[in-house]
Motif scaffolding. Sequence first.
Motif, PDB file in Angstrom:
ATOM      1  N   ARG A  19      36.883  31.444  28.678  1.00 26.08           N
ATOM      2  CA  ARG A  19      36.586  31.768  30.224  1.00 26.08           C
ATOM      3  C   ARG A  19      36.740  33.396  30.391  1.00 26.08           C
ATOM      4  O   ARG A  19      35.677  33.790  31.337  1.00 26.08           O
ATOM      5  CB  ARG A  19      37.417  31.080  31.229  1.00 26.08           C
ATOM      6  N   VAL A  20      37.803  33.957  29.819  1.00 22.39           N
ATOM      7  CA  VAL A  20      37.727  35.444  30.199  1.00 22.39           C
ATOM      8  C   VAL A  20      36.544  36.097  29.453  1.00 22.39           C
ATOM      9  O   VAL A  20      36.012  36.951  29.868  1.00 22.39           O
ATOM     10  CB  VAL A  20      39.013  35.902  29.590  1.00 22.39           C
ATOM     11  N   LYS A  21      36.311  35.470  28.315  1.00 19.40           N
ATOM     12  CA  LYS A  21      34.981  36.034  27.464  1.00 19.40           C
ATOM     13  C   LYS A  21      33.666  36.086  28.575  1.00 19.40           C
ATOM     14  O   LYS A  21      32.906  36.846  28.622  1.00 19.40           O
ATOM     15  CB  LYS A  21      34.672  35.575  26.205  1.00 19.40           C
ATOM     16  N   ARG A  22      33.483  34.836  28.851  1.00 16.39           N
ATOM     17  CA  ARG A  22      32.311  34.512  29.987  1.00 16.39           C
ATOM     18  C   ARG A  22      32.480  35.283  30.974  1.00 16.39           C
ATOM     19  O   ARG A  22      31.612  35.977  31.113  1.00 16.39           O
ATOM     20  CB  ARG A  22      32.406  33.077  30.277  1.00 16.39           C
ATOM     21  N   ARG A  23      33.442  35.416  31.802  1.00 15.19           N
ATOM     22  CA  ARG A  23      33.660  36.581  32.993  1.00 15.19           C
ATOM     23  C   ARG A  23      33.456  37.949  32.407  1.00 15.19           C
ATOM     24  O   ARG A  23      32.424  38.470  33.261  1.00 15.19           O
ATOM     25  CB  ARG A  23      34.927  36.242  33.575  1.00 15.19           C
ATOM     26  N   ARG A  24      33.774  38.340  31.328  1.00 17.23           N
ATOM     27  CA  ARG A  24      33.705  39.870  30.879  1.00 17.23           C
ATOM     28  C   ARG A  24      32.153  39.839  30.818  1.00 17.23           C
ATOM     29  O   ARG A  24      31.664  41.010  31.372  1.00 17.23           O
ATOM     30  CB  ARG A  24      34.407  40.124  29.637  1.00 17.23           C
ATOM     31  N   ILE A  25      31.290  38.985  30.064  1.00 19.58           N
ATOM     32  CA  ILE A  25      29.956  39.183  29.772  1.00 19.58           C
ATOM     33  C   ILE A  25      29.133  39.051  31.262  1.00 19.58           C
ATOM     34  O   ILE A  25      28.232  39.790  31.591  1.00 19.58           O
ATOM     35  CB  ILE A  25      29.560  37.911  28.983  1.00 19.58           C
ATOM     36  N   ASP A  26      29.805  38.142  32.256  1.00 15.89           N
ATOM     37  CA  ASP A  26      28.957  38.070  33.394  1.00 15.89           C
ATOM     38  C   ASP A  26      29.265  39.251  34.427  1.00 15.89           C
ATOM     39  O   ASP A  26      28.090  39.699  34.955  1.00 15.89           O
ATOM     40  CB  ASP A  26      29.612  36.922  34.304  1.00 15.89           C
ATOM     41  N   VAL A  27      30.024  40.134  34.101  1.00 12.91           N
ATOM     42  CA  VAL A  27      30.296  41.352  35.052  1.00 12.91           C
ATOM     43  C   VAL A  27      29.735  42.409  34.073  1.00 12.91           C
ATOM     44  O   VAL A  27      29.695  43.510  34.637  1.00 12.91           O
ATOM     45  CB  VAL A  27      31.694  41.375  35.434  1.00 12.91           C
ATOM     46  N   PHE A  64      43.434  41.469  36.351  1.00 12.70           N
ATOM     47  CA  PHE A  64      43.241  42.576  37.413  1.00 12.70           C
ATOM     48  C   PHE A  64      41.732  43.159  37.233  1.00 12.70           C
ATOM     49  O   PHE A  64      41.177  43.425  38.462  1.00 12.70           O
ATOM     50  CB  PHE A  64      44.340  43.582  37.526  1.00 12.70           C
ATOM     51  N   ILE A  65      41.502  43.597  36.153  1.00 16.18           N
ATOM     52  CA  ILE A  65      39.953  44.269  35.934  1.00 16.18           C
ATOM     53  C   ILE A  65      39.124  43.179  36.309  1.00 16.18           C
ATOM     54  O   ILE A  65      37.905  43.524  36.601  1.00 16.18           O
ATOM     55  CB  ILE A  65      39.908  44.892  34.571  1.00 16.18           C
ATOM     56  N   LEU A  66      39.227  41.878  36.042  1.00 21.54           N
ATOM     57  CA  LEU A  66      38.224  41.032  36.004  1.00 21.54           C
ATOM     58  C   LEU A  66      38.256  40.267  37.530  1.00 21.54           C
ATOM     59  O   LEU A  66      37.448  39.273  37.904  1.00 21.54           O
ATOM     60  CB  LEU A  66      38.108  39.975  34.846  1.00 21.54           C
ATOM     61  N   GLU A  67      39.254  40.659  38.340  1.00 21.36           N
ATOM     62  CA  GLU A  67      39.634  40.285  39.738  1.00 21.36           C
ATOM     63  C   GLU A  67      39.849  38.813  39.572  1.00 21.36           C
ATOM     64  O   GLU A  67      39.122  38.153  40.395  1.00 21.36           O
ATOM     65  CB  GLU A  67      38.202  40.524  40.581  1.00 21.36           C
ATOM     66  N   CYS A  68      40.674  38.430  38.820  1.00 18.61           N
ATOM     67  CA  CYS A  68      41.213  37.046  38.632  1.00 18.61           C
ATOM     68  C   CYS A  68      42.627  36.925  38.813  1.00 18.61           C
ATOM     69  O   CYS A  68      43.132  35.867  38.485  1.00 18.61           O
ATOM     70  CB  CYS A  68      40.927  36.260  37.323  1.00 18.61           C
ATOM     71  N   GLU A  69      43.436  37.985  39.193  1.00 15.31           N
ATOM     72  CA  GLU A  69      44.738  37.756  39.389  1.00 15.31           C
ATOM     73  C   GLU A  69      45.368  36.781  40.181  1.00 15.31           C
ATOM     74  O   GLU A  69      46.603  36.363  40.086  1.00 15.31           O
ATOM     75  CB  GLU A  69      45.323  39.390  39.685  1.00 15.31           C
ATOM     76  N   ALA A  70      44.614  36.457  41.433  1.00 15.97           N
ATOM     77  CA  ALA A  70      45.135  35.649  42.473  1.00 15.97           C
ATOM     78  C   ALA A  70      45.145  34.062  41.709  1.00 15.97           C
ATOM     79  O   ALA A  70      46.177  33.511  42.266  1.00 15.97           O
ATOM     80  CB  ALA A  70      44.178  35.558  43.525  1.00 15.97           C
ATOM     81  N   GLU A  71      44.697  33.806  40.708  1.00 18.93           N
ATOM     82  CA  GLU A  71      44.555  32.656  40.140  1.00 18.93           C
ATOM     83  C   GLU A  71      46.079  32.551  39.585  1.00 18.93           C
ATOM     84  O   GLU A  71      46.576  31.087  39.075  1.00 18.93           O
ATOM     85  CB  GLU A  71      43.692  32.358  38.958  1.00 18.93           C
ATOM     86  N   PHE A  72      46.735  33.717  39.107  1.00 22.13           N
ATOM     87  CA  PHE A  72      48.081  33.479  38.323  1.00 22.13           C
ATOM     88  C   PHE A  72      49.164  32.985  39.607  1.00 22.13           C
ATOM     89  O   PHE A  72      50.247  32.358  39.235  1.00 22.13           O
ATOM     90  CB  PHE A  72      48.704  34.834  37.966  1.00 22.13           C
ATOM     91  N   GLU A  73      48.735  33.244  40.824  1.00 23.42           N
ATOM     92  CA  GLU A  73      49.719  32.773  41.853  1.00 23.42           C
ATOM     93  C   GLU A  73      49.875  31.120  41.876  1.00 23.42           C
ATOM     94  O   GLU A  73      50.880  30.777  42.311  1.00 23.42           O
ATOM     95  CB  GLU A  73      49.299  33.396  43.311  1.00 23.42           C
ATOM     96  N   GLN A  74      48.830  30.687  41.414  1.00 22.65           N
ATOM     97  CA  GLN A  74      49.058  29.134  41.376  1.00 22.65           C
ATOM     98  C   GLN A  74      49.691  28.498  40.267  1.00 22.65           C
ATOM     99  O   GLN A  74      49.674  27.254  40.311  1.00 22.65           O
ATOM    100  CB  GLN A  74      47.188  28.881  41.550  1.00 22.65           C
ATOM    101  N   LEU A  75      50.219  29.234  39.436  1.00 26.72           N
ATOM    102  CA  LEU A  75      50.784  28.747  38.184  1.00 26.72           C
ATOM    103  C   LEU A  75      52.143  28.380  38.779  1.00 26.72           C
ATOM    104  O   LEU A  75      52.857  29.116  39.345  1.00 26.72           O
ATOM    105  CB  LEU A  75      50.961  29.742  37.021  1.00 26.72           C
TER     106      LEU A  75
END
Length: 99
Positions: A19-27, A64-75
């Motif tokens: 998912r990180v790889k896909r997000r990196r490619i998407d941006v 943070f760079i991929l703007e996904c840090e908020a998802e860590f709050e749900q762990l």
Amino acid sequence: MFAFNMRSPSEVIRGLSERVKRRRIDVGLTQRDLAARAGISYGSLRLFEETGKISLEALMKVAFILECEAEFEQLFPPRPPKTIDDIIDRPVRQRVRRK
């Protein structure tokens, strides 16, 4: 009620790295670009995308760079109460005693 999950920890990690790889490619970032912006080594990012191995700190920097840090709050959310005793004001346990 328990959620039954057939996935192993290694499968979850592999899915995360994909998912990180896909997000990196998407941006539109290369591995080198993302690594540089996150302040981690290119080798660390490449290893993560290939094997899923990465430090938690490096993963947070990438998030943070991929703007996904908020998802860590749900762990690890608090467990929902099961009984009325769980709802009544009780001191929060700080540790568990050995039995």
